[in-house]
Write a protein that holds these residues in place. Structure first.
Motif, PDB file in Angstrom:
ATOM      1  N   MET A  31       0.820  -1.192   0.000  1.00 41.85           N
ATOM      2  CA  MET A  31       0.000   0.000   0.000  1.00 41.85           C
ATOM      3  C   MET A  31       0.872   1.268   0.000  1.00 41.85           C
ATOM      4  N   ARG A  32       1.978   1.215   0.750  1.00 33.36           N
ATOM      5  CA  ARG A  32       2.863   2.376   0.774  1.00 33.36           C
ATOM      6  C   ARG A  32       3.466   2.643  -0.599  1.00 33.36           C
ATOM      7  N   LEU A  92       2.096   2.061  -3.473  1.00 33.00           N
ATOM      8  CA  LEU A  92       1.064   2.663  -4.317  1.00 33.00           C
ATOM      9  C   LEU A  92       0.919   4.156  -4.011  1.00 33.00           C
ATOM     10  N   ILE A  93       0.967   4.503  -2.736  1.00 34.23           N
ATOM     11  CA  ILE A  93       0.883   5.916  -2.344  1.00 34.23           C
ATOM     12  C   ILE A  93       2.108   6.679  -2.831  1.00 34.23           C
ATOM     13  N   ALA A 140       3.970   5.938  -5.397  1.00 34.28           N
ATOM     14  CA  ALA A 140       3.873   6.068  -6.853  1.00 34.28           C
ATOM     15  C   ALA A 140       2.884   7.161  -7.234  1.00 34.28           C
ATOM     16  N   ALA A 141       1.781   7.256  -6.528  1.00 34.40           N
ATOM     17  CA  ALA A 141       0.795   8.293  -6.812  1.00 34.40           C
ATOM     18  C   ALA A 141       1.356   9.685  -6.529  1.00 34.40           C
TER      19      ALA A 141
END
Length: 45
Positions: free
Chosen positions: A1-2, A4-5, A7-8
């Motif tokens: 999840m980290r 993905l954040i 990368a966003a």
């Protein structure tokens, strides 16, 4: 999840940088009328 954040956030920063550069516009200037030499000139005749 980290990941993905992260990368966003990276994508948002890159997009903001592109939009900022495009809003500023291209630098004003002029090109040289002389052509660039891409090879070594041959001997003069």
């Amino acid at each position: 999840m980290r990941a993905l954040i992260a990368a966003a956030i990276g994508l948002a920063v890159a997009l903001a940088l592109v939009l900022t550069i495009s809003a500023i516009g291209a630098p004003s200037g002029h090109t040289s009328p002389k052509p660039l030499l891409t090879t070594v000139p041959g001997p003069t005749k």
